[in-house]
Each structure stands twice: as C-alpha cells, then as structure tokens.
Scaffold this motif. Structure first.
Motif, mmCIF file in Angstrom:
data_model
loop_
_atom_site.group_PDB
_atom_site.id
_atom_site.type_symbol
_atom_site.label_atom_id
_atom_site.label_comp_id
_atom_site.label_asym_id
_atom_site.label_seq_id
_atom_site.Cartn_x
_atom_site.Cartn_y
_atom_site.Cartn_z
ATOM 1 N N LEU A 145 0.824 -1.368 -0.140
ATOM 2 C CA LEU A 145 -0.034 0.109 0.123
ATOM 3 C C LEU A 145 1.401 1.246 0.227
ATOM 4 C CD1 LEU A 145 -2.441 -1.165 3.112
ATOM 5 C CD2 LEU A 145 -2.773 -1.311 0.307
ATOM 6 N N GLU A 195 -12.349 2.817 -6.221
ATOM 7 C CA GLU A 195 -10.355 2.272 -6.589
ATOM 8 C C GLU A 195 -9.906 1.035 -6.322
ATOM 9 O OE1 GLU A 195 -7.717 4.995 -5.237
ATOM 10 O OE2 GLU A 195 -9.510 6.619 -5.082
ATOM 11 N N LYS A 196 -9.467 0.691 -7.120
ATOM 12 C CA LYS A 196 -8.438 -1.004 -7.210
ATOM 13 C C LYS A 196 -7.721 -0.808 -5.838
ATOM 14 C CE LYS A 196 -6.135 -4.745 -10.073
ATOM 15 N NZ LYS A 196 -5.046 -4.570 -8.571
ATOM 16 N N ILE A 197 -8.166 -1.650 -4.839
ATOM 17 C CA ILE A 197 -6.904 -2.330 -3.800
ATOM 18 C C ILE A 197 -5.742 -3.222 -4.349
ATOM 19 C CG2 ILE A 197 -6.675 -2.694 -1.927
ATOM 20 C CD1 ILE A 197 -9.839 -2.672 -1.023
ATOM 21 N N ALA A 220 -6.468 3.611 4.512
ATOM 22 C CA ALA A 220 -6.574 3.552 2.847
ATOM 23 C C ALA A 220 -6.909 2.307 2.344
ATOM 24 C CB ALA A 220 -4.693 3.306 3.595
ATOM 25 N N ILE A 221 -7.166 1.135 2.874
ATOM 26 C CA ILE A 221 -8.081 0.042 2.758
ATOM 27 C C ILE A 221 -9.345 1.189 2.096
ATOM 28 C CG2 ILE A 221 -8.592 -1.917 2.266
ATOM 29 C CD1 ILE A 221 -6.115 -2.956 3.635
ATOM 30 N N HIS A 271 -14.518 5.307 -2.800
ATOM 31 C CA HIS A 271 -13.842 5.706 -4.072
ATOM 32 C C HIS A 271 -13.639 5.182 -5.357
ATOM 33 C CE1 HIS A 271 -13.054 8.784 -0.809
ATOM 34 N NE2 HIS A 271 -13.532 9.783 -1.433
ATOM 35 N N ASP A 281 -10.933 4.015 2.237
ATOM 36 C CA ASP A 281 -11.016 4.775 1.005
ATOM 37 C C ASP A 281 -10.830 4.578 0.113
ATOM 38 O OD1 ASP A 281 -11.332 7.829 1.041
ATOM 39 O OD2 ASP A 281 -9.229 7.922 0.253
ATOM 40 N N LYS A 282 -10.389 3.241 -0.641
ATOM 41 C CA LYS A 282 -10.316 3.187 -1.741
ATOM 42 C C LYS A 282 -11.506 2.353 -2.255
ATOM 43 C CE LYS A 282 -5.339 2.511 -2.443
ATOM 44 N NZ LYS A 282 -5.253 3.808 -3.595
#
Length: 80
Positions: A26, A59-61, A50-51, A57, A53-54
C-alpha cells in the motif's frame, strides 16, 4: 519484515531511535513512532483506513500477498 494478514510491514530503525513502518503493498502507508508495538498498531490502523478509503471511492486495492506466501515473521536477511 513482518507479515500481518496478507500485507507486509517493513520496519526500520532510524539513527535517533525512531521506528518507521510501512506497508509494502500500500504505497504511502507509513508511520513513525518510538516503540515497535505502537508503530505496528498505528500502521495497521492507517492501512485499514487507506483500504476503506479506496473502497469508498471505487479504487482498486493493491494486491496483497497470497495466503500460501504468508507467514508470521520473515527475516529481511533470509535467502530465497
């Protein structure tokens, strides 16, 4: 390095005694603290945020380590 869950936490000790921990899978997930247990706890919390939040939104983890590659502790100096 320490493997927790499916993520790798790398610990480094600075010359002034501080411990820096970052999650290799990450980018940008890094904390600095005075003692290893507190540093690990804080970097785990930051990684979770952080995960989350992704996910929020869309987003790809980043891929984590596969379970068969996971161990509790891995020596930095171990040869493969």
């Amino acid at each position: 390095m320490i493997i927790i869950g499916n993520y790798t936490i790398e610990l480094e000790q600075e010359t002034d005694g501080r411990i820096i921990a970052d999650v290799l899978e990450l980018p940008g997930v890094m904390v600095c603290c005075g003692v290893p247990p507190q540093t690990i706890t804080r970097v785990q919390a930051l990684a979770s945020r952080a995960i989350a939040d992704k996910l929020e939104h869309g987003e790809k983890i980043p891929d984590a380590r596969l379970p068969e590659e996971t161990s509790i502790f891995t020596s930095v100096s171990s040869s493969r």
